[in-house]
Design a protein around this motif. Structure first.
Motif, PDB file in Angstrom:
ATOM      1  N   ARG A   1      -3.137   6.298  -1.189  1.00  0.00           N
ATOM      2  CA  ARG A   1      -3.701   7.089  -0.090  1.00  0.00           C
ATOM      3  C   ARG A   1      -3.132   8.497  -0.194  1.00  0.00           C
TER       4      ARG A   1
ATOM      5  N   ASP B   1      -1.099   5.120  -9.366  1.00  0.00           N
ATOM      6  CA  ASP B   1      -1.656   4.115  -8.453  1.00  0.00           C
ATOM      7  C   ASP B   1      -3.060   4.556  -8.047  1.00  0.00           C
TER       8      ASP B   1
ATOM      9  N   VAL C   1      -0.409   2.658   5.130  1.00  0.00           N
ATOM     10  CA  VAL C   1       0.506   2.537   4.002  1.00  0.00           C
ATOM     11  C   VAL C   1       1.878   2.100   4.513  1.00  0.00           C
TER      12      VAL C   1
ATOM     13  N   LYS D   1       0.840  -1.190   0.000  1.00  0.00           N
ATOM     14  CA  LYS D   1       0.000   0.000   0.000  1.00  0.00           C
ATOM     15  C   LYS D   1       0.881   1.248   0.000  1.00  0.00           C
ATOM     16  N   GLN D   2       0.553   2.178  -0.916  1.00  0.00           N
ATOM     17  CA  GLN D   2       1.357   3.374  -1.101  1.00  0.00           C
ATOM     18  C   GLN D   2       0.564   4.618  -0.735  1.00  0.00           C
TER      19      GLN D   2
END
Length: 223
Positions: A48, A44, A97, A2-3
């Motif tokens: 977030r 992406d 993230v 998660k980025q």
């Protein structure tokens, strides 16, 4: 993996000579801030997003939010007196993230290749700072005038500066209330070094009206 991306949009940009903060100035019909966020969303779609706004900027943000409903995905944080305070406030609300990029709102032309390189490298090594070679000759001021500097030993640093989230948080805790203008310097103060990766030359920081015109020309060329 998660980025996340933390976009710093708290400055006023006095050199632009406009009453509107420069991150809300329009480039090809959209605010600079929106261009920057779209680059990360295209890279992406599940990223977030946290945007740090300065006090009193809500009147500029609200019409942008109305014109671009997808911005409801964005979490807002309040800026501080210095950039490092703003980043610290943004990191406090970043969650869920593993890797986070910290980006200037007024760099609307970061390339997908730069984003892929920085996020992948930081995920594996802890940090990734986009950099490009110096093109101009450089001189250092001295007490007697100036002296030549070997430009091959210098790099121009860009954003997003990307880090493993737990590491950059630890670095900001480590430096306390010290003021830094660069997140890489914060990381370096804690961990001793940062990793440089290839940036893209078009990823300029919009500071003056001439920069805005250059960005428009680059967009017309497909950058």
């Amino acid at each position: 993996m998660k980025q996340g991306v933390l976009v710093v949009a708290a400055g006023r940009g006095q050199r632009m000579g406009s009453e509107t903060p420069k991150q809300f100035l329009e480039l090809k019909g959209k605010p600079l801030l929106v261009h920057s966020l779209e680059r990360f969303r295209d890279f992406d779609p599940g990223i977030r997003m946290v945007v740090v706004l300065g006090n009193g900027m809500e009147p500029f943000w609200e019409p942008v939010l109305k014109a671009h409903p997808w911005l409801h995905e964005v979490t807002l944080a309040t800026g501080g007196t210095e950039r490092s305070n703003s980043v610290r406030n943004g990191l406090a609300v970043m969650s869920g993230v593993e890797v986070v990029g910290i980006h200037d709102a007024v760099r609307p032309l970061v390339s997908r290749d730069t984003l892929e390189r920085t996020y992948a490298h930081a995920a594996q090594h802890g940090s990734a700072i986009p950099a490009v070679d110096m093109e101009d000759s450089v001189r250092r001021l001295t007490g007697r005038g100036s002296e030549a500097v070997d430009r091959s030993t210098l790099k121009r640093i860009q954003t997003p500066q990307v880090f493993q989230l737990h590491r950059i948080r630890e670095a900001y805790d480590f430096v306390g209330e010290q003021v830094f203008t660069d997140d890489a310097a914060v990381y370096e103060a804690c961990y001793g070094s940062v990793d440089l990766v290839k940036g893209n030359r078009e990823n300029l920081k919009i500071t003056t009206p001439a920069d805005l015109r250059l960005a428009e020309a680059l967009l017309d060329l497909g950058h």
